[in-house]
Scaffold this motif. Structure first.
Motif, PDB file in Angstrom:
ATOM      1  N   PRO A 163       1.867   5.193   0.504  1.00  0.00           N
ATOM      2  CA  PRO A 163       1.385   6.202   1.454  1.00  0.00           C
ATOM      3  C   PRO A 163       0.299   7.090   0.834  1.00  0.00           C
ATOM      4  N   VAL A 164      -0.702   7.391   1.623  1.00  0.00           N
ATOM      5  CA  VAL A 164      -1.805   8.240   1.185  1.00  0.00           C
ATOM      6  C   VAL A 164      -1.731   9.534   1.990  1.00  0.00           C
ATOM      7  N   PHE A 165      -1.525  10.644   1.311  1.00  0.00           N
ATOM      8  CA  PHE A 165      -1.385  11.954   1.962  1.00  0.00           C
ATOM      9  C   PHE A 165      -0.316  11.929   3.046  1.00  0.00           C
ATOM     10  N   ILE A 220       0.862  -1.187   0.000  1.00  0.00           N
ATOM     11  CA  ILE A 220       0.000   0.000   0.000  1.00  0.00           C
ATOM     12  C   ILE A 220       0.897   1.235   0.000  1.00  0.00           C
ATOM     13  N   ASP A 279       1.326   6.304   6.216  1.00  0.00           N
ATOM     14  CA  ASP A 279       1.635   4.925   5.869  1.00  0.00           C
ATOM     15  C   ASP A 279       0.511   4.040   6.412  1.00  0.00           C
TER      16      ASP A 279
END
Length: 134
Positions: free
Chosen positions: A83-85, A81, A88
């Motif tokens: 990192p989103v914004f 996955i 982690d």
């Protein structure tokens, strides 16, 4: 088709009872695995919370054993996955896997009959996932 169903039932019967039911080995192995996954999940949770501290706190010597134990397992999921914004989210997968392994470890002591169906015993319930005690 029928042959493959019967073959899979026989295979399930072979794999379902890894540990003899209602024995001390069952209690030690099943309880030990459940405790291991629970403790390791708590260590990973502590590792995640420590990432919110300032970097100079993260380099403290007494925290290095925690990083040594948790980081190799978390590194497996970091590539899955992105990192989103800047967050982690990979530890969510790690903790979910640990919880799944902890709950399925109870199946190691499942007993099955010759047709591959689970044997249900009536009696008092144990603390290992509600397995009956005779």
């Amino acid at each position: 088709m029928l042959k493959s169903v019967n073959q899979s039932k026989r295979m399930a019967a072979c794999c379902a009872m890894v540990i003899p039911g209602n024995s001390m080995a069952e209690g030690v192995v099943v309880g030990g695995l459940a405790n291991f996954f629970s403790i390791y999940g708590n260590l990973i949770t502590a590792r995640i919370i420590l990432t919110w501290l300032p970097p100079n706190w993260q380099r403290a010597g007494f925290l290095q054993p925690l990083y040594t134990v948790c980081d190799p397992f978390l590194a497996i999921f970091r590539g899955v996955i992105p990192p989103v914004f800047g967050l982690d989210l990979s530890p969510i997968l790690a903790i979910t896997l640990l919880q799944a392994l902890g709950t399925t470890s109870v199946a190691l002591s499942a007993e099955v009959d010759s047709q591959g169906r689970p044997v249900i015993k009536r009696g008092r319930r144990s603390s290992f996932g509600g397995l009956p005690i005779v």
